[in-house]
Design an enzyme around this catalytic site. Sequence first.
Site, short mmCIF file in Angstrom:
data_model
loop_
_atom_site.label_atom_id
_atom_site.label_comp_id
_atom_site.label_asym_id
_atom_site.label_seq_id
_atom_site.Cartn_x
_atom_site.Cartn_y
_atom_site.Cartn_z
N HIS A 42 -0.83 9.38 0.12
CA HIS A 42 -1.21 8.08 0.68
C HIS A 42 -1.71 7.13 -0.41
O HIS A 42 -2.74 7.38 -1.04
CB HIS A 42 -2.31 8.32 1.72
CG HIS A 42 -2.77 7.10 2.43
ND1 HIS A 42 -4.09 6.73 2.47
CD2 HIS A 42 -2.09 6.17 3.14
CE1 HIS A 42 -4.23 5.63 3.19
NE2 HIS A 42 -3.02 5.26 3.59
N ARG A 43 -0.95 6.05 -0.64
CA ARG A 43 -1.27 5.09 -1.72
C ARG A 43 -1.33 5.81 -3.06
O ARG A 43 -2.11 5.47 -3.95
CB ARG A 43 -2.58 4.35 -1.44
CG ARG A 43 -2.67 3.73 -0.05
CD ARG A 43 -4.03 3.10 0.22
NE ARG A 43 -4.22 2.87 1.65
CZ ARG A 43 -5.36 2.50 2.21
NH1 ARG A 43 -6.43 2.30 1.46
NH2 ARG A 43 -5.45 2.31 3.53
N GLU A 69 3.36 7.08 -0.99
CA GLU A 69 3.34 5.91 -0.10
C GLU A 69 2.74 4.73 -0.85
O GLU A 69 1.74 4.88 -1.57
CB GLU A 69 2.52 6.22 1.15
CG GLU A 69 2.56 5.13 2.21
CD GLU A 69 1.30 4.26 2.24
OE1 GLU A 69 1.28 3.30 3.03
OE2 GLU A 69 0.36 4.55 1.47
N ASP A 71 2.03 0.19 -0.73
CA ASP A 71 1.89 -1.02 0.09
C ASP A 71 2.38 -2.22 -0.69
O ASP A 71 1.87 -2.52 -1.77
CB ASP A 71 0.42 -1.23 0.47
CG ASP A 71 -0.13 -0.08 1.30
OD1 ASP A 71 0.28 0.04 2.46
OD2 ASP A 71 -0.96 0.68 0.77
N HIS A 84 -3.17 -2.68 -1.09
CA HIS A 84 -3.30 -2.44 0.35
C HIS A 84 -3.88 -3.63 1.10
O HIS A 84 -3.30 -4.11 2.08
CB HIS A 84 -4.15 -1.20 0.62
CG HIS A 84 -4.36 -0.95 2.08
ND1 HIS A 84 -5.44 -1.48 2.79
CD2 HIS A 84 -3.62 -0.27 2.98
CE1 HIS A 84 -5.33 -1.12 4.04
NE2 HIS A 84 -4.26 -0.38 4.20
N GLU A 143 5.63 0.67 2.47
CA GLU A 143 5.09 -0.09 3.59
C GLU A 143 5.12 -1.58 3.30
O GLU A 143 4.58 -2.04 2.28
CB GLU A 143 3.66 0.33 3.93
CG GLU A 143 3.12 -0.48 5.12
CD GLU A 143 1.73 -0.09 5.57
OE1 GLU A 143 1.12 -0.87 6.34
OE2 GLU A 143 1.24 0.98 5.17
N LYS A 145 3.43 -4.58 3.91
CA LYS A 145 2.06 -4.85 4.36
C LYS A 145 1.92 -6.31 4.79
O LYS A 145 2.18 -7.22 4.00
CB LYS A 145 1.08 -4.53 3.23
CG LYS A 145 -0.38 -4.81 3.53
CD LYS A 145 -0.89 -3.96 4.69
CE LYS A 145 -0.91 -2.49 4.36
NZ LYS A 145 -1.52 -1.68 5.45
N ASP A 269 -4.64 11.58 1.67
CA ASP A 269 -5.24 11.22 0.38
C ASP A 269 -5.31 12.43 -0.54
O ASP A 269 -5.50 12.29 -1.75
CB ASP A 269 -6.66 10.68 0.59
CG ASP A 269 -6.70 9.34 1.30
OD1 ASP A 269 -5.63 8.71 1.46
OD2 ASP A 269 -7.81 8.91 1.71
#
Length: 282
Positions: A42-43, A69, A71, A84, A143, A145, A269
Amino acid sequence: MKRTGIVFSIICVAMSMFAMPVMAAKGEVSMREQQQIVNVAHRGASAHAPENTMAAFHKGVEMKADYVEIDVQMTKDGELVLIHDTTVDRTTDGTGKVSDYTLEEIRQLDAGSWFGEEFSGEKVPTFEEMLDAFRGKTGILVELKAPELYPGIEEKVAEALKERNMDHTANGKIVIQSFNHESVKKSKELLPELPHAVLAGMSWADVSMEELNEFASYADYFNPNMNIVTPELVDMVHTAGLEIYPYTSRSQEQAYHLFDLNVDGIVTDYPEHVYHHPVKNQ
């Protein structure tokens, strides 16, 4: 006594030879079970490095996540950057909206010191920079955003992927997702060969079969907040022909829980948690 000892040793060796394949097979099943859960950093591996930075992406790859992932947003001068929040306040030493910065200005910000001194000087990466560094090395879950703030962002993302011949399913793992489902539809029209995902917050806890079937007309994944995931929801998502990657797991217990719910992937995470889940049917 010696003869008896020798016979006993031969029997033990023979037994161990027969047992070894069984043990190996059990280990192989365990590995297959683990690999069934897709591991999404995640990120980037954001528990270990500042989110949405090259350091976090490298860490995610180092930790063998299946996907990283990211954003994507747009600067004042129309450049794609990875961050993000729609403001720079939380994750940089700047203030204000992402859209108020030019690329040159946003690249002057420190995007790492807030997380730890050792990350001082980390920059806000560009989308193209990330693609060039990680294409072919990991899956990338992109993503879009707040795309409603950035008219034309779908076209710019599609253009960057097409320029690198990354708009074909055979050329690697790229998935596009957004909470803005109209944006997902638009992206699917621009990139028909790439899989897409609809993101779903808490308000989608009562999603209907009809709605899931509608999502399945243009998306391949239904990726919800993990707090709304139930066995019934997972079954419905699978019945609609979709896969489900809930977000965001931040503890080993949460990863275990999602694993038990038979989800297809886990956005986390902590990529290491997804490799440490218990093996089913053992």
